[in-house]
Design a protein around this motif. Structure first.
Motif, mmCIF file in Angstrom:
data_model
loop_
_atom_site.group_PDB
_atom_site.id
_atom_site.type_symbol
_atom_site.label_atom_id
_atom_site.label_comp_id
_atom_site.label_asym_id
_atom_site.label_seq_id
_atom_site.Cartn_x
_atom_site.Cartn_y
_atom_site.Cartn_z
ATOM 1 N N ILE A 24 -2.340 3.095 -1.210
ATOM 2 C CA ILE A 24 -3.185 2.452 -0.221
ATOM 3 C C ILE A 24 -2.600 1.283 -0.032
ATOM 4 C CG2 ILE A 24 -5.457 1.708 0.478
ATOM 5 C CD1 ILE A 24 -6.465 3.849 -1.216
ATOM 6 N N ARG A 25 -2.022 0.236 -0.943
ATOM 7 C CA ARG A 25 -1.534 -0.825 -0.907
ATOM 8 C C ARG A 25 -0.135 -0.842 -0.068
ATOM 9 N NH1 ARG A 25 2.764 -3.232 -2.476
ATOM 10 N NH2 ARG A 25 3.407 -1.353 -3.622
ATOM 11 N N ALA A 26 0.509 0.187 -0.210
ATOM 12 C CA ALA A 26 1.845 0.400 0.400
ATOM 13 C C ALA A 26 1.780 0.891 1.845
ATOM 14 C CB ALA A 26 2.609 1.220 -0.302
ATOM 15 N N VAL A 27 0.780 1.674 2.144
ATOM 16 C CA VAL A 27 0.417 2.000 3.401
ATOM 17 C C VAL A 27 -0.069 0.909 4.369
ATOM 18 C CG1 VAL A 27 -1.080 3.543 4.934
ATOM 19 C CG2 VAL A 27 0.346 4.399 2.830
ATOM 20 N N ILE A 28 -0.987 0.078 3.702
ATOM 21 C CA ILE A 28 -1.520 -0.977 4.587
ATOM 22 C C ILE A 28 -0.464 -2.128 4.918
ATOM 23 C CG2 ILE A 28 -3.277 -2.911 4.335
ATOM 24 C CD1 ILE A 28 -5.205 -0.760 3.344
ATOM 25 N N GLY A 29 0.293 -2.383 3.799
ATOM 26 C CA GLY A 29 1.524 -3.275 3.918
ATOM 27 C C GLY A 29 2.349 -2.663 4.966
ATOM 28 N N ALA A 30 2.832 -1.449 4.944
ATOM 29 C CA ALA A 30 3.750 -1.176 6.002
ATOM 30 C C ALA A 30 3.165 -1.210 7.324
ATOM 31 C CB ALA A 30 4.069 0.491 5.716
ATOM 32 N N ALA A 31 2.130 -0.855 7.667
ATOM 33 C CA ALA A 31 1.291 -0.856 8.960
ATOM 34 C C ALA A 31 1.044 -2.227 9.489
ATOM 35 C CB ALA A 31 -0.059 -0.362 9.035
ATOM 36 N N LEU A 32 0.722 -3.121 8.409
ATOM 37 C CA LEU A 32 0.578 -4.668 8.832
ATOM 38 C C LEU A 32 1.979 -5.164 9.198
ATOM 39 C CD1 LEU A 32 -2.148 -5.902 6.468
ATOM 40 C CD2 LEU A 32 -2.555 -5.580 8.922
ATOM 41 N N TYR A 33 2.936 -5.114 8.256
ATOM 42 C CA TYR A 33 4.078 -5.767 8.518
ATOM 43 C C TYR A 33 4.800 -5.017 9.930
ATOM 44 C CZ TYR A 33 5.198 -8.562 4.379
ATOM 45 O OH TYR A 33 5.128 -9.383 3.459
ATOM 46 N N LEU A 34 4.713 -3.878 10.282
ATOM 47 C CA LEU A 34 5.409 -3.515 11.419
ATOM 48 C C LEU A 34 4.559 -3.909 12.711
ATOM 49 C CD1 LEU A 34 5.926 0.417 10.365
ATOM 50 C CD2 LEU A 34 7.501 -1.641 10.943
#
Length: 153
Positions: free
Chosen positions: A87-97
Motif C-alpha cells: 500500500i505504501r509503495a502504490v500510494i508513493g508511486a501514484a503521488l510521485y507521478l
C-alpha cells in the motif's frame, strides 16, 4: 572500545550492510535517497509545497527499511507488513507521478521545480517497480489448497 563486534552499534551496522545488499534493501535505500534528492529540489524551488510528498515517502521508506532490516516484521505479527509495504509503495508511486507531472508541465522558469519533477518521475517508476515486486512476492507466498471434490455432504 575499538571492537565493534561486542557493541550493539556494531551489530546494527552489520545488519545495515547485509540488508542493503539484498534486493529489497537496495530498493528501499534508493527510495530514501531519491526522496531526499527530490526534497532538496523542491525546497530550492519557489513552490515548496510539493516537498510534503517527498518528506512523507522518505519517512515511510525509512520506517519500513528499519523494520525489515532489524527483523521486526517477524516479531510484530499484528501488522501484515507485506500488504502495508504494498500500500505504501502504490500510494508513493501514484503521488510521485501526479505531483511530478504537475511540476514538469507547470514549472516553466523554475529549474529546481522541473528537476524535482524529473526526479519525481524516476521515483514514481521506482516505487511502481517496488509495488510490482511486492505483489509478486505476495502472489508467490500464497498457498492455494484444493477444495475437496467428494460428493458426500
Amino acid at each position: 572500545m575499538a571492537e565493534t563486534e561486542g557493541s550493539p552499534l556494531g551489530g546494527c551496522l552489520e545488519k545495515l550492510k547485509s540488508y542493503v545488499r539484498t534486493r529489497k534493501g537496495t530498493i528501499l535505500a534508493a527510495e530514501i535517497l531519491i526522496s531526499f534528492i527530490i526534497l532538496i529540489c523542491y525546497a530550492a524551488s519557489t513552490y515548496g509545497g510539493y516537498s510534503a510528498v517527498a518528506i512523507c515517502e522518505m519517512v515511510f521508506a525509512i520506517i519500513f527499511f528499519v523494520v525489515f532490516m532489524m527483523g521486526l516484521d517477524k516479531q510484530f505479527l499484528v501488522v501484515n507488513w507485506l500488504w502495508s509495504d504494498l500500500i505504501r509503495a502504490v500510494i508513493g508511486a501514484a503521488l510521485y507521478l501526479i505531483t511530478s507531472l504537475i511540476c514538469v508541465i507547470g514549472g516553466s522558469g523554475d529549474g529546481a521545480r522541473i528537476a524535482g519533477g524529473v526526479f519525481g518521475l524516476l521515483a514514481g517508476i521506482l516505487f511502481a517497480y517496488d509495488s510490482y515486486m511486492i505483489f509478486m512476492e505476495i502472489k508467490s507466498s500464497r498457498q492455494h489448497t484444493a477444495a475437496p471434490t467428494d460428493d458426500t455432504v
